[in-house]
Each structure stands twice: as C-alpha cells, then as structure tokens.
Design a protein around this motif. Sequence first.
Motif, PDB file in Angstrom:
ATOM      1  N   ARG A   1       0.923  -1.269   0.099  1.00  9.26           N
ATOM      2  CA  ARG A   1      -0.133  -0.026   0.105  1.00  9.26           C
ATOM      3  C   ARG A   1       0.847   1.128  -0.188  1.00  9.26           C
ATOM      4  NH1 ARG A   1      -5.200  -0.934   0.550  1.00  9.26           N
ATOM      5  NH2 ARG A   1      -5.546   1.038   1.059  1.00  9.26           N
ATOM      6  N   SER A   2       2.270   1.041   0.309  1.00  7.53           N
ATOM      7  CA  SER A   2       3.060   2.390   0.306  1.00  7.53           C
ATOM      8  C   SER A   2       3.525   2.810  -0.995  1.00  7.53           C
ATOM      9  CB  SER A   2       4.411   2.075   0.912  1.00  7.53           C
ATOM     10  OG  SER A   2       4.961   1.163   0.567  1.00  7.53           O
ATOM     11  N   ILE A   3       3.357   1.658  -2.132  1.00  6.63           N
ATOM     12  CA  ILE A   3       3.472   2.201  -3.444  1.00  6.63           C
ATOM     13  C   ILE A   3       2.560   3.100  -4.235  1.00  6.63           C
ATOM     14  CG2 ILE A   3       3.972   1.109  -5.886  1.00  6.63           C
ATOM     15  CD1 ILE A   3       4.639  -1.497  -4.533  1.00  6.63           C
ATOM     16  N   SER A   4       2.864   4.079  -5.054  1.00  7.72           N
ATOM     17  CA  SER A   4       2.015   5.030  -5.592  1.00  7.72           C
ATOM     18  C   SER A   4       1.068   4.357  -6.347  1.00  7.72           C
ATOM     19  CB  SER A   4       2.884   6.043  -6.416  1.00  7.72           C
ATOM     20  OG  SER A   4       1.977   6.976  -7.158  1.00  7.72           O
ATOM     21  N   PHE A   5      -0.073   4.962  -6.437  1.00  8.56           N
ATOM     22  CA  PHE A   5      -1.130   4.536  -7.179  1.00  8.56           C
ATOM     23  C   PHE A   5      -1.412   5.107  -8.715  1.00  8.56           C
ATOM     24  CE2 PHE A   5      -2.063   2.608  -3.147  1.00  8.56           C
ATOM     25  CZ  PHE A   5      -2.443   1.152  -3.443  1.00  8.56           C
ATOM     26  N   GLY A   6      -0.356   5.941  -8.849  1.00  9.90           N
ATOM     27  CA  GLY A   6      -0.526   6.814 -10.301  1.00  9.90           C
ATOM     28  C   GLY A   6      -0.072   5.831 -11.242  1.00  9.90           C
TER      29      GLY A   6
ATOM     30  N   LYS B   1     -11.843   3.170   5.509  1.00  8.19           N
ATOM     31  CA  LYS B   1     -11.908   3.904   6.698  1.00  8.19           C
ATOM     32  C   LYS B   1     -10.908   4.736   6.908  1.00  8.19           C
ATOM     33  CE  LYS B   1     -12.968   1.618  10.505  1.00  8.19           C
ATOM     34  NZ  LYS B   1     -12.814   0.701  11.844  1.00  8.19           N
ATOM     35  N   LYS B   2      -9.830   4.812   6.055  1.00  8.54           N
ATOM     36  CA  LYS B   2      -8.748   5.837   6.051  1.00  8.54           C
ATOM     37  C   LYS B   2      -9.167   7.195   5.647  1.00  8.54           C
ATOM     38  CE  LYS B   2      -5.591   5.256   3.245  1.00  8.54           C
ATOM     39  NZ  LYS B   2      -4.356   4.441   2.269  1.00  8.54           N
ATOM     40  N   GLU B   3      -8.788   7.997   6.308  1.00  8.00           N
ATOM     41  CA  GLU B   3      -8.805   9.570   6.147  1.00  8.00           C
ATOM     42  C   GLU B   3      -7.734   9.990   4.834  1.00  8.00           C
ATOM     43  OE1 GLU B   3      -9.440  13.823   8.002  1.00  8.00           O
ATOM     44  OE2 GLU B   3      -9.194  12.084   9.154  1.00  8.00           O
ATOM     45  N   LYS B   4      -8.307  10.488   4.074  1.00  4.30           N
ATOM     46  CA  LYS B   4      -7.262  10.771   2.665  1.00  4.30           C
ATOM     47  C   LYS B   4      -6.997  12.502   2.550  1.00  4.30           C
ATOM     48  CE  LYS B   4      -8.719   6.559   0.324  1.00  4.30           C
ATOM     49  NZ  LYS B   4      -9.629   6.169  -0.968  1.00  4.30           N
ATOM     50  N   PRO B   5      -6.040  12.804   1.988  1.00  6.70           N
ATOM     51  CA  PRO B   5      -5.682  13.955   1.590  1.00  6.70           C
ATOM     52  C   PRO B   5      -7.170  14.592   1.242  1.00  6.70           C
ATOM     53  CG  PRO B   5      -3.990  12.953   1.040  1.00  6.70           C
ATOM     54  CD  PRO B   5      -4.913  11.847   1.306  1.00  6.70           C
ATOM     55  N   LEU B   6      -7.629  15.874   1.832  1.00 10.28           N
ATOM     56  CA  LEU B   6      -8.626  16.844   1.371  1.00 10.28           C
ATOM     57  C   LEU B   6     -10.135  15.891   1.730  1.00 10.28           C
ATOM     58  CD1 LEU B   6      -7.066  18.849  -1.489  1.00 10.28           C
ATOM     59  CD2 LEU B   6      -7.233  19.217   0.893  1.00 10.28           C
ATOM     60  N   LYS B   7      -9.906  14.705   2.259  1.00  8.15           N
ATOM     61  CA  LYS B   7     -11.138  13.901   2.119  1.00  8.15           C
ATOM     62  C   LYS B   7     -11.261  13.279   3.510  1.00  8.15           C
ATOM     63  CE  LYS B   7     -11.901  12.537  -2.784  1.00  8.15           C
ATOM     64  NZ  LYS B   7     -11.881  11.403  -3.792  1.00  8.15           N
TER      65      LYS B   7
ATOM     66  N   ASP C   1      -8.571  -5.147   2.264  1.00 12.64           N
ATOM     67  CA  ASP C   1      -7.709  -3.931   1.866  1.00 12.64           C
ATOM     68  C   ASP C   1      -8.929  -2.594   1.401  1.00 12.64           C
ATOM     69  OD1 ASP C   1      -5.560  -4.913   1.861  1.00 12.64           O
ATOM     70  OD2 ASP C   1      -5.564  -5.852  -0.320  1.00 12.64           O
ATOM     71  N   VAL C   2      -9.873  -3.100   0.748  1.00 11.94           N
ATOM     72  CA  VAL C   2     -10.971  -2.076   0.526  1.00 11.94           C
ATOM     73  C   VAL C   2     -11.586  -1.768   1.780  1.00 11.94           C
ATOM     74  CG1 VAL C   2     -13.273  -1.940  -0.419  1.00 11.94           C
ATOM     75  CG2 VAL C   2     -11.814  -3.354  -1.591  1.00 11.94           C
ATOM     76  N   PHE C   3     -11.812  -2.391   2.760  1.00 10.32           N
ATOM     77  CA  PHE C   3     -12.546  -2.082   3.973  1.00 10.32           C
ATOM     78  C   PHE C   3     -11.406  -1.028   4.610  1.00 10.32           C
ATOM     79  CE2 PHE C   3     -12.728  -2.700   8.617  1.00 10.32           C
ATOM     80  CZ  PHE C   3     -14.091  -2.113   8.728  1.00 10.32           C
ATOM     81  N   ASN C   4     -10.165  -1.204   4.726  1.00  9.74           N
ATOM     82  CA  ASN C   4      -9.056  -0.257   5.367  1.00  9.74           C
ATOM     83  C   ASN C   4      -8.965   0.838   4.660  1.00  9.74           C
ATOM     84  OD1 ASN C   4      -8.295  -2.294   7.262  1.00  9.74           O
ATOM     85  ND2 ASN C   4      -6.641  -3.137   6.062  1.00  9.74           N
ATOM     86  N   ASP C   5      -9.100   0.816   3.129  1.00 12.62           N
ATOM     87  CA  ASP C   5      -9.278   1.993   2.259  1.00 12.62           C
ATOM     88  C   ASP C   5     -10.445   3.109   2.597  1.00 12.62           C
ATOM     89  OD1 ASP C   5      -7.792   3.092  -0.083  1.00 12.62           O
ATOM     90  OD2 ASP C   5      -9.809   3.504  -0.307  1.00 12.62           O
TER      91      ASP C   5
ATOM     92  N   LYS D   1     -19.837 -10.778  -1.249  1.00 10.45           N
ATOM     93  CA  LYS D   1     -18.787 -10.628  -2.048  1.00 10.45           C
ATOM     94  C   LYS D   1     -17.208 -11.622  -1.819  1.00 10.45           C
ATOM     95  CE  LYS D   1     -21.061  -7.672  -4.607  1.00 10.45           C
ATOM     96  NZ  LYS D   1     -21.280  -7.837  -6.214  1.00 10.45           N
ATOM     97  N   GLU D   2     -17.427 -12.235  -0.643  1.00 15.23           N
ATOM     98  CA  GLU D   2     -16.533 -13.115  -0.180  1.00 15.23           C
ATOM     99  C   GLU D   2     -15.694 -13.862  -1.140  1.00 15.23           C
ATOM    100  OE1 GLU D   2     -15.537 -16.588   3.444  1.00 15.23           O
ATOM    101  OE2 GLU D   2     -17.518 -15.668   2.923  1.00 15.23           O
ATOM    102  N   GLY D   3     -14.468 -13.714  -1.207  1.00 10.63           N
ATOM    103  CA  GLY D   3     -13.483 -14.101  -2.019  1.00 10.63           C
ATOM    104  C   GLY D   3     -13.203 -13.505  -3.359  1.00 10.63           C
ATOM    105  N   GLU D   4     -13.852 -12.336  -3.623  1.00 11.15           N
ATOM    106  CA  GLU D   4     -13.756 -11.337  -4.720  1.00 11.15           C
ATOM    107  C   GLU D   4     -12.768 -10.614  -4.591  1.00 11.15           C
ATOM    108  OE1 GLU D   4     -16.949  -9.673  -6.594  1.00 11.15           O
ATOM    109  OE2 GLU D   4     -18.398 -11.362  -6.104  1.00 11.15           O
ATOM    110  N   SER D   5     -11.760 -10.091  -5.324  1.00 12.03           N
ATOM    111  CA  SER D   5     -11.019  -9.157  -5.545  1.00 12.03           C
ATOM    112  C   SER D   5     -11.239  -8.062  -6.554  1.00 12.03           C
ATOM    113  CB  SER D   5      -9.596  -9.518  -6.006  1.00 12.03           C
ATOM    114  OG  SER D   5      -9.109 -10.600  -5.007  1.00 12.03           O
ATOM    115  N   MET D   6     -11.342  -6.835  -6.454  1.00 12.03           N
ATOM    116  CA  MET D   6     -11.980  -5.565  -7.191  1.00 12.03           C
ATOM    117  C   MET D   6     -11.100  -4.478  -6.917  1.00 12.03           C
ATOM    118  SD  MET D   6     -15.691  -4.984  -5.415  1.00 12.03           S
ATOM    119  CE  MET D   6     -15.998  -6.792  -5.287  1.00 12.03           C
ATOM    120  N   THR D   7     -11.427  -3.564  -8.045  1.00 10.07           N
ATOM    121  CA  THR D   7     -10.741  -2.328  -7.767  1.00 10.07           C
ATOM    122  C   THR D   7     -11.370  -1.399  -6.653  1.00 10.07           C
ATOM    123  OG1 THR D   7     -12.256  -1.253  -9.624  1.00 10.07           O
ATOM    124  CG2 THR D   7     -10.114  -2.170 -10.462  1.00 10.07           C
ATOM    125  N   ILE D   8     -10.853  -0.364  -6.327  1.00 12.09           N
ATOM    126  CA  ILE D   8     -11.647   0.399  -5.290  1.00 12.09           C
ATOM    127  C   ILE D   8     -12.785   0.845  -5.745  1.00 12.09           C
ATOM    128  CG2 ILE D   8     -11.437   2.458  -3.940  1.00 12.09           C
ATOM    129  CD1 ILE D   8     -10.034   0.124  -2.664  1.00 12.09           C
TER     130      ILE D   8
END
Length: 229
Positions: free
Chosen positions: A94-99, A140-146, A134-138, A175-182
């Motif tokens: 998760r530390s890798i840039s998502f750009g 719950k996380k406060e993001k810049p300006l959001k 990962d989605v759940f943690n994302d 959705k158990e077992g699925e992987s998906m984009t945010i």
Amino acid sequence: MQGKKSFLLYTDQREVFDELSDEDAGKLIKHIFAYVNDEDPITSDKLLKVAFLPIKTQLKRDLKTWENKQEQRKDAAKKSVESRQRTLTSVNERSISFGDNVNVNGNGNVNDNVNVNGNVNKQIGAGALFSLEDVFNDFKKEKPLKRPYFERMAEIHSTDSDTIEKLFKKWATLKEGESMTIAKAENSFNLYIGNNLKTSYKPAEKSKTYNVFDELYEDLQKQKLLKNG
C-alpha cells in the motif's frame, strides 16, 4: 529430559525420604539426579526402586507438561512471525504510489507489475485489484482533503457511519473471495446501501474530454443553425 534445565520435588515427597536412613536417602537423591540427566540409572536395591517409583511417575508427568508448553510457545512464536510478515507485506504493497503501473524487483527493473516477497504479482494503478480487507481499510482511512469514505457515505445517505460500516460487512459477506478495484467496490457497495436504506445512488459519469477541434466543430454547428434559422 534433554533440554530441560530443572525439575521439581514436592513437599509431600519428603515422607519418602523421612522413612529412609540417611544413607538410603542419599542414594535416592543421587539416583534422581542421574535419572533427570538421562543417565538411565540402574539399581538392584529393591528399597531404592520402590522409593523412586512414585517420584519417577511425577517426573514424567512434569516433563510432559513442560514439552506441551514448549510446543505452545513455538506455535505462538511462529504465528507472531507470520503475522508480522503479513503486516509488512500489506504496508509495502500500500506504500507504492497508485499513479502509474510499476514493477519493483531485486534487479531494480521497473515493469508493469509489482512483485511482493517474490510470490505475489499485484497490478498497481487505476485497475489495481484489492481484497475486501484492503477495500475496508481504504474506506476507513482519511485521505488528503477527504474524510473517511464511510463518513461521506453516511452523509450522502442520511444515516450514520456505524450503519454504513455494518452494511459493508454484510456486503463483503456476499462478495467473499472476490478481488476488485476500489472504484468498482465503491459503485457496488453504494448500490447495496441504496437498496438497503431505500435511497438512490447513481455512479458518477465520466466527464467528456474536449479538445480544440471539438470546440471548433461545435461553434460551426451553432453558426450553421443560426444561418438556417
């Protein structure tokens, strides 16, 4: 009793020693030390054999208890190491840039995928796939300006963030077992919220990208309409 550096004698075993002469009591204690040091002592003295028998039984029980505790400690240590490795792997991912899509490997090469600990290929970028955890943690996380996602959704659907989080856990079970984009997770989960709370949600439409030729064409069309009018 290899690996064990101590043993116990119990206060109620004193009666055995009290019934022996000092000489026999000395022989018994030496026999005990020889036994716990894996020397397999042998004696022809029947009195010593009888006196040692209950002590030997108790020493075996204590050894079994000690071995079980050693196994439990090994298992606990193994689980602790595995947990730390999973945490470090998650942090590294998760530390890798998502750009941009990147691949980090031992040779310093940069490609289209990320290799984590040599055995996980995970695409990073707009199409990155994440586990539901990962989605759940994302969310719950406060993001810049959001603010955290659950808080924003609570405001949109006129409810509270606890309700949104509970709905997420129900949705994640489906959705158990699925992987998906945010982005896909957001759209799917928001539709689920709307269905459960009877509110409406429409995924945001992508804005059209204009260039100078589009604008010129529109101007010409407007001028043509004006002339025809």
